[in-house]
Design an enzyme around this catalytic site. Structure first.
Site, PDB file in Angstrom:
ATOM      1  N   ARG A  68       0.817  -1.223   0.000  1.00 17.98           N
ATOM      2  CA  ARG A  68       0.000   0.000   0.000  1.00 17.98           C
ATOM      3  C   ARG A  68       0.846   1.266   0.000  1.00 17.98           C
ATOM      4  O   ARG A  68       0.372   2.333  -0.362  1.00 17.98           O
ATOM      5  CB  ARG A  68      -0.970  -0.015   1.181  1.00 17.98           C
ATOM      6  N   TYR A 122     -15.114  21.663 -11.831  1.00 13.57           N
ATOM      7  CA  TYR A 122     -15.520  20.401 -12.458  1.00 13.57           C
ATOM      8  C   TYR A 122     -16.737  19.841 -11.699  1.00 13.57           C
ATOM      9  O   TYR A 122     -16.765  19.875 -10.457  1.00 13.57           O
ATOM     10  CB  TYR A 122     -14.323  19.455 -12.331  1.00 13.57           C
ATOM     11  N   ASP A 194      -7.451  22.756  -8.967  1.00 15.24           N
ATOM     12  CA  ASP A 194      -7.531  21.662  -9.930  1.00 15.24           C
ATOM     13  C   ASP A 194      -6.805  22.166 -11.172  1.00 15.24           C
ATOM     14  O   ASP A 194      -7.318  22.994 -11.925  1.00 15.24           O
ATOM     15  CB  ASP A 194      -9.001  21.348 -10.226  1.00 15.24           C
ATOM     16  N   LYS A 219      -5.871  12.666 -17.875  1.00 16.72           N
ATOM     17  CA  LYS A 219      -5.928  13.543 -19.039  1.00 16.72           C
ATOM     18  C   LYS A 219      -4.543  13.681 -19.674  1.00 16.72           C
ATOM     19  O   LYS A 219      -4.114  12.794 -20.368  1.00 16.72           O
ATOM     20  CB  LYS A 219      -6.523  14.897 -18.635  1.00 16.72           C
TER      21      LYS A 219
HETATM   22  C1  PLP Z   1     -11.516  14.680 -15.653  1.00 19.60           C
HETATM   23  C2  PLP Z   1     -11.305  15.734 -14.662  1.00 19.60           C
HETATM   24  C3  PLP Z   1     -11.186  15.427 -13.314  1.00 19.60           C
HETATM   25  C4  PLP Z   1     -11.406  14.053 -12.776  1.00 19.60           C
HETATM   26  O1  PLP Z   1     -10.480  13.158 -13.195  1.00 19.60           O
HETATM   27  P1  PLP Z   1     -10.789  11.570 -13.271  1.00 19.60           P
HETATM   28  O2  PLP Z   1      -9.419  11.034 -13.417  1.00 19.60           O
HETATM   29  O3  PLP Z   1     -11.660  11.406 -14.478  1.00 19.60           O
HETATM   30  O4  PLP Z   1     -11.464  11.190 -12.016  1.00 19.60           O
HETATM   31  C5  PLP Z   1     -10.936  16.451 -12.433  1.00 19.60           C
HETATM   32  N1  PLP Z   1     -10.826  17.708 -12.854  1.00 19.60           N
HETATM   33  C6  PLP Z   1     -10.931  18.049 -14.143  1.00 19.60           C
HETATM   34  C7  PLP Z   1     -10.784  19.477 -14.529  1.00 19.60           C
HETATM   35  C8  PLP Z   1     -11.183  17.081 -15.090  1.00 19.60           C
HETATM   36  O5  PLP Z   1     -11.340  17.413 -16.366  1.00 19.60           O
END
Ligand code: PLP
Length: 408
Positions: A68, A122, A194, A219
């Site tokens: 972990r 988001y 974010d 992403k």
């Molecule tokens: C896709 C996304 C997330 C979440 O990511 P996941 O890996 O899909 O959980 C968070 N913030 C933004 C701006 C995103 O586009």
């Protein structure tokens, strides 16, 4: 390799980040391969009982203990992300971006606290505020990310945390993040951003005043639409605090996914530069189209938020939106369905182009859409994630889809 890269250019740092010789070789041949192997390991073995007891005492990163806590594959990715985020002392890896956002928030709040979230966050972040946080007695309020002057008034004596995002999901407005983060600090609240859109390459968030930088590695960092992961990076004391909760929540990522993310990271800069240039070309073309009311692309001069982007960011990416002039939902669906090179689907930041429809008015509570200056009928959004295809082919595809939209 690692450690001597301060002051070197981004591409150079991306090529070497996280490649500690101990993790890319054996004790007799340290650094003998380029990448850390995929360490599939739940159990870590000890030489004897004394070593087992000793091992349990160290809580440091980068030490074998138990699965972990990860192994060199995950450590190398975390270390690489830390090296790429100036001001970070450590990075935690979560199984998705949403897990990273939820995990970071949970580490920072307790019942009775107050959280401020930008109205452009988001949607799943908004849901965490409305759901999980509410359930544990934390109140979340949403603020207008373009109203810097009114921001101070939104704090209460119980405000502990501010969640920012730039540009805003879907509608792409660009808050002045350094200014918002400075006010949060003045109010003794912790600011999280974010930073999935820009990554530290386009916005070194900690250096620009944020306390915690979050990314969905799903992403850009993954970059190939084949993994889910999230990261949280912070300076020393907040990193320690985040890490305690991370361990209590039992978070860990698979070594296979960590290896894929590390592979994606090596080419992040060239992919981002290419996608940014293509997106800018396509956004500029869309701005000339009669079917388009507004292009929402921070990198495009004349687009909302461009000045703030140009002043506070050092890079862009392939993700932007535009709003159809008038038109119906059926017309929008005809346009999207006619596209050949843009896959219809969520996520973004991969090598392949994607498209999704969105309705900006549905995703806001503290602000309204359309903003001043836009007609109420201009309300149907389309978001593009521009990949690595040739921009002229993507433009030709969009062009024929506009024809298909009008041909009824
Ligand atoms: C896709 C996304 C997330 C979440 O990511 P996941 O890996 O899909 O959980 C968070 N913030 C933004 C701006 C995103 O586009």
């Amino acid at each position: 390799m690692t450690g001597n890269d301060k002051g070197k250019g981004t591409g150079t740092r991306l090529a070497s980040a996280g490649r500690k010789p101990d993790w890319t070789g054996t004790p007799s041949n340290p650094g003998s391969v380029v990448n850390p192997p995929v360490w599939r390991a739940s159990t870590h073995l000890y030489d004897d009982v004394a070593a087992l007891r000793e091992g349990g005492k160290s809580n440091a990163d980068g030490h074998f203990y138990y699965g972990r806590r990860g192994a060199p594959t995950q450590w190398a990715l975390a270390e690489a992300l830390t090296e790429l985020e100036p001001g970070a002392a450590g990075t935690l890896l979560y199984p998705s971006g949403v897990a990273a956002i939820a995990g970071a928030l949970l580490a920072l709040i307790k019942p009775g606290d107050h959280v401020l979230m930008a109205d452009n966050v988001y949607e799943p972040s908004r849901n965490i505020g409305r759901g999980l946080l509410t359930n544990i007695g934390v109140q979340t309020d949403f603020f207008d990310p373009l109203d810097l002057d009114g921001f101070s008034d939104r704090f209460t004596p119980k405000t502990r945390v501010v969640l920012l995002e730039a540009p805003g999901s879907l509608t792409m407005e660009v808050p002045d993040i350094p200014a918002f983060a400075a006010i949060a600090r003045e109010k003794e609240a912790i600011s999280l951003i974010d930073n999935t859109w820009a990554s530290p390459l386009g916005f070194p968030a900690l250096e620009r005043g944020c306390d915690i930088a979050i990314m969905s590695l799903t992403k850009h960092v993954g970059g190939h639409s084949d993994l889910m992961m999230g990261s949280v990076s912070a300076g020393e004391s907040l990193y320690r605090r985040l890490r305690r909760t991370y361990h209590q929540l039992g978070q860990v990522v698979s070594p296979d996914d960590a290896a894929l993310a590390l592979r994606g990271l090596r080419t992040l800069q060239v992919r981002l530069e290419r996608a940014t240039a293509s997106a800018l070309e396509i956004a500029g073309w869309l701005a000339t189209r009669p079917e388009v009311a507004k292009v929402l692309c921070p990198m495009l001069p004349g687009s909302p938020g461009h000045e703030i982007w140009a002043r506070t960011f050092s890079g862009g990416c392939g993700l932007f939106s535009f709003i159809l002039k008038g038109r119906t939902e059926d017309a929008r669906a005809r346009f999207i369905d006619a596209l050949d090179l843009f896959g219809i689907g969520y996520s973004w930041g991969g090598f392949e182009s994607l498209v999704v429809p969105f309705d900006p008015a549905d995703a806001r509570s503290a602000t309204s859409w359309p903003p001043a200056g836009m007609a109420p009928t201009d309300r149907l959004g389309i978001r593009l994630s521009v990949g690595l295809e040739e921009p002229k082919d993507l433009i030709a595809d969009l062009d024929q889809a506009f024809s298909a939209m009008e041909a009824v």
